[in-house]
Scaffold this motif. Structure first.
Motif, PDB file in Angstrom:
ATOM      1  N   ASP A 281     -70.022  24.200  11.669  1.00  0.00           N
ATOM      2  CA  ASP A 281     -69.006  25.174  11.135  1.00  0.00           C
ATOM      3  C   ASP A 281     -69.754  25.292   9.674  1.00  0.00           C
ATOM      4  O   ASP A 281     -71.074  24.933   9.342  1.00  0.00           O
ATOM      5  N   ASP A 391     -63.458  32.497  12.994  1.00  0.00           N
ATOM      6  CA  ASP A 391     -62.128  31.990  11.943  1.00  0.00           C
ATOM      7  C   ASP A 391     -62.108  32.878  11.200  1.00  0.00           C
ATOM      8  O   ASP A 391     -62.585  33.630  10.682  1.00  0.00           O
ATOM      9  N   ARG A 449     -59.085  32.292  15.471  1.00  0.00           N
ATOM     10  CA  ARG A 449     -57.975  31.384  14.480  1.00  0.00           C
ATOM     11  C   ARG A 449     -56.685  32.215  15.363  1.00  0.00           C
ATOM     12  O   ARG A 449     -55.593  32.096  15.122  1.00  0.00           O
ATOM     13  N   ASP A 465     -55.295  24.893  11.012  1.00  0.00           N
ATOM     14  CA  ASP A 465     -55.623  23.910  10.260  1.00  0.00           C
ATOM     15  C   ASP A 465     -54.483  22.539  10.611  1.00  0.00           C
ATOM     16  O   ASP A 465     -53.769  23.067   9.347  1.00  0.00           O
ATOM     17  N   HIS A 523     -62.041  17.762  15.716  1.00  0.00           N
ATOM     18  CA  HIS A 523     -62.598  18.721  14.641  1.00  0.00           C
ATOM     19  C   HIS A 523     -61.735  18.222  13.731  1.00  0.00           C
ATOM     20  O   HIS A 523     -60.409  18.040  13.158  1.00  0.00           O
TER      21      HIS A 523
HETATM   22  C1  GLC Z   1     -60.619  26.445   8.158  1.00  0.00           C
HETATM   23  C2  GLC Z   1     -60.983  26.447   9.636  1.00  0.00           C
HETATM   24  C3  GLC Z   1     -61.348  24.933   9.549  1.00  0.00           C
HETATM   25  C4  GLC Z   1     -62.685  25.287   9.015  1.00  0.00           C
HETATM   26  C5  GLC Z   1     -62.969  25.548   8.072  1.00  0.00           C
HETATM   27  C6  GLC Z   1     -63.803  25.575   7.160  1.00  0.00           C
HETATM   28  O1  GLC Z   1     -60.379  26.359   7.653  1.00  0.00           O
HETATM   29  O2  GLC Z   1     -59.469  26.506  10.085  1.00  0.00           O
HETATM   30  O3  GLC Z   1     -61.145  24.854  11.288  1.00  0.00           O
HETATM   31  O4  GLC Z   1     -63.267  24.357   9.762  1.00  0.00           O
HETATM   32  O5  GLC Z   1     -62.627  26.548   7.705  1.00  0.00           O
HETATM   33  O6  GLC Z   1     -65.225  26.941   7.802  1.00  0.00           O
END
Ligand code: GLC
Length: 752
Positions: A281, A391, A449, A465, A523
């Motif tokens: 991430d 994302d 996303r 999310d 996740h």
């Molecule tokens: C957003 C995404 C999530 C990710 C976060 C940090 O909230 O949907 O999956 O972990 O950003 O990048």
């Protein structure tokens, strides 16, 4: 063909009509293939003075002068009619004062629609069930609710209307099922649009957009599968994935260092849990600058990916579109020099804030920009990165939404944000897909996303999310099924829940429920309880291992379903109604799903539940755990202790399985086992001599190198397995196509 004032109808096929208000072709983001010559639309003479009638071999349309349409099928049964009565909203409108009062106490007041440029209003006959519309919250049936297509990043817990009328994705396609008919409508319009599926009134439903032209496709057929096939024929199908992408993925926001990632990988091997991917991430980057890495915590992605690959684990990295505005940073400098970023109405590069702080936004409507962005993927693939997770591409922005008049100059056709917004994620995914294909050569693995209709050609999706809530586990099933019916076959939710704190029981039930979800990723967010398979107790660990192993066992079946999808557009996970449309008990079955047509999964999604009602449609079903044979067409009560997810296999099925995989390296797969679930109850008689044959069971299995595009040149094998009670050894293998040299050395069969 012009059939009324400002209304044209084209027949794309006998069963697919395009209904549009402008004759000028503007190009579509979703329908990218040239649909070629329109065929077969004939005018019927003598329909009446004020009516124009046209027909194909399958459909007849009557159009009034004002454009009101009625569509009949070849049986002269009415399929769909524009609503002609008075539009009388059944909902009470609040006064400004009342709305304010509500807001003061923190209520969300149902906002009305922005002014629509057009609105199509169709009659509800009363017996409809409506599916599709992408990732919207709630249950399978969308009738009675209203939705907005405007890609939105909203971190609140996803709940029913009115808060969550808009989600991350815009897939303006829905399927209307009635007792004796079914059809689909795809409105190809990227502006903010509204889908009122009988919320305002139970007499009608409507769809409309704030701008752009009226342009929708009417898709007819006999079954839901026909409609999905028609829709994906227009907007495209997901290409075959690399096989390992169907394995288990572990992710967290964020694994903080290369050491932590290695430790994680070792844990999978120590605990004997299959795993194919770890996701990095945002914290792997240098100050959230895309296509960089943090020199302190991730000094060498190459070394890390090398070490992981020794353990059979691949690295996937997140990439957001918001690009840090910082001189000296190559992405910013190159983008600025070449005019690659979106601009405000005055012509200045537009800034907002995302993770890196002050950020600018690439103009993915330009082919040049997409190529530039796609070329950056080389930075990652050269370091061994095997997939890219896109994302925040709604696009999300922390300093208020991007104004509607932000300009995306494109290559020759400038467009405003209000037109581009819903395709921003789609175009980013396309840039990523094309870049990976060019530089890596393997089948690109992209997750996104935000998306639009047609994104399935470039990317898989996850539902964003969610939270560690039982309600979100329940919702994950209809969400994935509706995405599948919206042409998105490779989908997943964050297993265990992203926000909020999971519990051992919730994680256990989630891994069970998601066991066949095409994208299979655990996740979770920062500041939440850890949820890797081993962090709780032995029971939770064992349940995680058991279901991840089960998933790996059925990998060849899942891969076959991906192959089937490339031909038909049918999703991997299917609602029961897709195969049992005549059975109304299946129409709103929200808590079960089929994997292909052979496996039925009925997960437990209630805290504390140790049994559940399962609906089994007609036919004989074999309880996977007990091998009990049950005649369907009824509800049964199934005991389901914490380690049991009720699973049933349709009698007459053949399921291909791999044994003992802990990571997916297709070159090492030499043996295939076939599980045969006979139709006949006399199991022992299958290979006996004296029994009369009832059925022959057939199954087509696809095999290739699981990695690249060699299959496009014929390098694949297609086997047909035929079980017959007549033959003494039961199984016959027929090669339908032979082009891949890694043929199985061993194929064995077991009767279940
Ligand atoms: C957003 C995404 C999530 C990710 C976060 C940090 O909230 O949907 O999956 O972990 O950003 O990048």
């Amino acid at each position: 063909m012009k059939i009324g004032e400002n209304i044209y109808i084209d027949a794309i096929t006998d069963r697919i009509l395009r209904i549009h208000s402008s004759d000028t072709k503007t190009g579509s983001f979703a329908v990218e293939e040239d649909l070629g010559l329109k065929r077969g639309l004939r005018e019927i003479t003598g329909a009446g003075k004020s009516v124009t009638a046209v027909e194909t071999d399958y459909l007849t349309v009557y159009a009034e002068k004002d454009g009101t349409l009625k569509i009949y099928d070849k049986r002269q049964k009415i399929l769909c009619a524009d609503y002609e009565g008075e539009q009388e909203p059944e909902i009470q409108k609040l006064s400004e004062e009342e709305s304010e009062q509500m807001r003061q106490e923190g209520h969300v007041v149902h906002a009305g629609e922005d002014d629509c440029k057009f609105r199509v209003v169709k009659k509800l006959f009363g017996d409809e069930v409506i599916y599709g519309l992408g990732d919207k919250t709630g249950f399978l049936n969308k009738k009675g609710y209203d939705y907005i297509m405007w890609n939105s990043d909203n971190p609140d817990p996803q709940v029913e209307n009115p808060t969550f009328r808009a989600m991350y994705k815009s897939i303006p396609f829905f399927i209307v099922l009635r007792e004796e008919s079914v059809y689909g409508i795809f409105m190809d319009n990227t502006y903010k649009s509204y889908f009122d599926m009988g919320f305002e009134s139970s007499q009608y439903y409507s769809f409309g957009a704030v701008e752009g032209e009226l342009d929708y496709y009417f898709i007819a057929g006999d079954t839901i599968a026909d409609i999905v096939e028609g829709y994906t024929g227009l907007t495209g199908r997901a290409p075959l994935p690399q096989m390992w992408t169907l394995g288990y993925h572990q992710s967290r926001w964020s694994y903080a260092s290369a050491e932590e990632v290695l430790c994680l990988a070792k844990n999978f091997r120590t605990y004997g849990i299959p795993c194919d991917a770890i996701h990095l991430d945002i914290d792997y980057m240098d100050h959230f600058k895309v296509f960089t890495n943090n020199e302190e915590t991730f000094p060498s992605l190459e070394k890390l990916s090398d070490e992981l690959s020794q353990m059979g684990i691949k690295l996937v990295t997140i990439i957001d579109p918001g690009t840090k505005a910082e001189e000296g940073y190559h992405m910013y400098d190159e983008g600025m020099e070449n005019g690659y970023f979106a601009k405000d109405a005055e012509g200045n590069v537009y800034h907002n804030a995302v993770w890196p702080g002050d950020s600018v936004f690439p103009d993915f409507t330009s082919k040049k920009v997409r190529e530039w962005w796609g070329n950056q993927t080389k930075i990652l693939t050269e370091q061994g990165i095997r997939g890219i997770w896109n994302d925040m591409n709604e696009p999300a922005s922390f300093k208020g939404p991007l104004p509607e008049d932000i300009v995306f100059s494109g290559d020759d056709l400038p467009r405003l944000h209000k037109e581009v917004h819903n395709v921003y994620g789609h175009l980013m995914a396309k840039a990523t897909y094309e870049g990976l294909k060019k530089h890596d050569g393997r089948r690109p693995f992209v997750i996104t996303r935000a998306c639009y209709s047609g994104s399935q050609k470039y990317t898989t999706v996850w539902t964003g999310d969610n939270q560690s809530l039982w309600a979100h586990l329940q919702m994950s099933i209809p969400q994935m099924l509706n995405l599948g019916m919206s042409g998105m076959p490779i989908v997943g939710t964050d297993i265990g829940g992203f926000g909020a704190h999971t519990t051992p029981e919730l994680l256990s039930r989630w891994i069970e429920a998601a066991c066949f979800s095409p994208l299979f990723r655990n996740h979770s967010a920062k500041d939440t309880r850890r949820q890797e398979p081993w962090v709780f107790d032995k029971e939770t660990l064992d349940i995680n291992r058991k279901y991840i192993e089960l998933r790996y066992k059925y990998l060849p079946y899942l891969y076959d379903l991906c192959y089937e999808e490339t031909k038909t557009g049918l999703p991997v996970l299917r609602p029961l109604v897709m195969h049992y449309q005549q059975d109304k008990n299946t129409w709103e079955c929200n808590d079960e799903y089929l994997v292909g047509s052979c496996i039925l999964v009925a997960p437990v999604t209630q805290q504390g539940a140790r049994e559940r009602m399962v609906y089994l449609p007609e036919g004989i079903w074999v309880d996977y755990w007990t091998r009990e044979r049950i005649t369907g067409g009824c509800y049964i009560l199934k005991e389901a202790p914490l380690n049991i997810c009720p699973l049933y296999v349709k009698a007459g099925s053949i399921l291909p399985v791999y044994e003992g995989l802990h990571s997916i390296e297709p070159e090492h797969i030499k043996a295939l086992t076939l599980e045969y679930y006979p139709e006949s109850t006399k199991k022992t008689a299958i290979f006996g001599r004296k029994q009369e044959v009832q059925e022959e069971c057939r199954y087509v299995h696809y095999q290739d190198n699981g990695i690249d595009f060699a299959y496009e040149n014929g390098e694949y094998n297609l086997y047909e397995f035929i079980f017959s009670e007549k033959r003494s050894n039961g199984l016959k293998v027929k090669m339908l196509h032979e082009g891949f040299e890694g043929k199985y050395q061993d194929i064995k069969a077991v009767v279940c």
